[in-house]
Design an enzyme around this catalytic site. Structure first.
Site, short mmCIF file in Angstrom:
data_model
loop_
_atom_site.label_atom_id
_atom_site.label_comp_id
_atom_site.label_asym_id
_atom_site.label_seq_id
_atom_site.Cartn_x
_atom_site.Cartn_y
_atom_site.Cartn_z
CE LYS A 98 -3.85 -35.40 -1.39
NZ LYS A 98 -3.44 -36.65 -0.93
CG ASN A 141 9.89 -34.21 3.47
OD1 ASN A 141 9.38 -33.08 3.48
ND2 ASN A 141 10.16 -34.88 4.57
NE ARG A 142 6.23 -33.66 -3.60
CZ ARG A 142 4.92 -33.82 -3.74
NH1 ARG A 142 4.45 -34.80 -4.43
NH2 ARG A 142 4.06 -33.00 -3.21
CG LEU A 143 12.44 -38.38 0.33
CD1 LEU A 143 13.34 -38.25 1.56
CD2 LEU A 143 13.30 -38.68 -0.90
#
Ligand SMILES: Cc1cc2nc3c(=O)[nH]c(=O)nc-3n(C[C@H](O)[C@H](O)[C@H](O)COP(=O)(O)O)c2cc1C
Length: 214
Positions: free
Chosen positions: A9, A191-193
Site C-alpha cells: 500500500k 515510497n516508504r519515506l
C-alpha cells in the site's frame, strides 16, 4: 500457507513536518486523536496496544481502551491481578501504541505505569453500566477457569445479589496511569519515506524533538 508479499500500500494522505507540530507531545496527540475521529474509518480510536514485560521475562502485548489523557499521561482501567497488572506493577516500564489505518498514522509511547488514584478508580467504576460493574466482579481476569458456565453461573448469582444495592468496586480493579517519557508520531508517506517525529522528556521537564529515519 499463504504468501502475502504482494500486499502493498502506498501512504499518501498526509505529512508531518517540524513546522506543523506542537511543542508539547500531549497537544500533538490531542490534535491527531481529534483528526482521526473526524476523518472516520477507525471504529475505536481509543483502542491501544499495551506491551509489558511479564514475570516470565517475555514481552506481551494486548489491546486496552484509553479512558483519559491529560498533562499527566494516558489512563486505562484493568484488573491489577491480571497478567498485565502483575507485570506492570513489577516492571513499570511499558509501551503503548495506536495504529489508525484510515489516516495512515501510528503513535508509540514509552512510559512509566502506576496505579491511578483511588478517587479516579472509584469514580470511573461507578460511572459504568451496572452490567459492566458486575462483569468486573465476576471475572478474576487472566485466571484459569473450568468452562464458560462458570462465568454465566457466577454472573447470575451476583446479578441477584446486587439487584437493589450498589456494586462495590473490587480492590484489585482500577485505573493505570502511564506517564510518557517518549512519544513518537509516525505518518505514512510515499515510497516508504515516512515521517517520524520523536519527543523525548528531558530532566528539565522540556521535550526534545528529533526526526527519525523511516
Ligand atoms: C477492543 C478491546 C478493548 C479492550 N479493553 C480492555 C480494557 O480497557 N481493559 C482490560 O483490562 N482489558 C481490555 N481488553 C482485553 C485485553 O486485551 C486482555 O484480553 C485482558 O486485559 C487480559 O490481558 P492479560 O491477561 O494480558 O492481563 C480489551 C480487548 C479488546 C479487543
Amino acid at each position: 500457507m499463504s504468501d502475502l508479499s504482494n500486499y502493498r500500500k502506498s501512504y499518501e494522505k498526509s505529512e508531518l513536518l517540524e513546522s506543523m507540530i506542537d511543542k508539547n507531545p500531549m497537544m500533538q496527540f490531542q490534535k491527531w486523536f481529534y483528526e482521526t475521529e473526524e476523518f472516520g474509518g477507525v471504529e475505536e480510536v481509543n483502542a491501544m496496544t499495551i506491551s509489558t514485560i511479564g514475570l516470565d521475562g517475555f514481552p506481551k502485548s494486548r489491546i486496552v481502551l484509553l479512558k483519559k489523557y491529560d498533562e499527566y499521561g494516558f489512563t486505562f482501567v484493568t484488573n491489577y491481578d491480571s497478567e498485565k497488572g502483575k507485570a506492570l506493577l513489577q516492571n513499570s516500564q511499558v509501551c503503548l501504541s495506536f495504529f489508525w489505518p484510515s489516516v495512515e498514522r501510528q503513535v508509540i509511547i514509552k512510559g512509566i505505569a502506576e496505579k491511578q488514584t483511588e478517587v479516579y478508580s472509584e469514580g470511573y467504576f461507578h460511572s459504568r453500566p451496572k452490567g459492566s460493574q458486575i462483569g468486573t466482579v465476576v471475572s478474576q481476569q487472566s485466571s484459569i477457569i473450568p468452562n464458560r458456565e462458570f462465568l454465566d453461573e457466577k454472573l447470575k448469582i451476583l446479578e441477584d445479589k446486587y439487584e437493589n444495592i450498589e456494586v462495590p468496586r473490587p480492590e484489585n480493579w482500577g485505573g493505570v496511569l502511564v506517564k510518557p517519557v517518549s512519544i513518537e508520531f509516525w505518518q505514512g508517506r510515499a515510497n516508504r519515506l515516512h515521517d517520524r517525529i520523536r519527543y523525548t522528556l528531558l530532566e528539565s521537564g522540556d521535550w526534545k524533538i528529533e526526526r527519525l529515519a523511516p
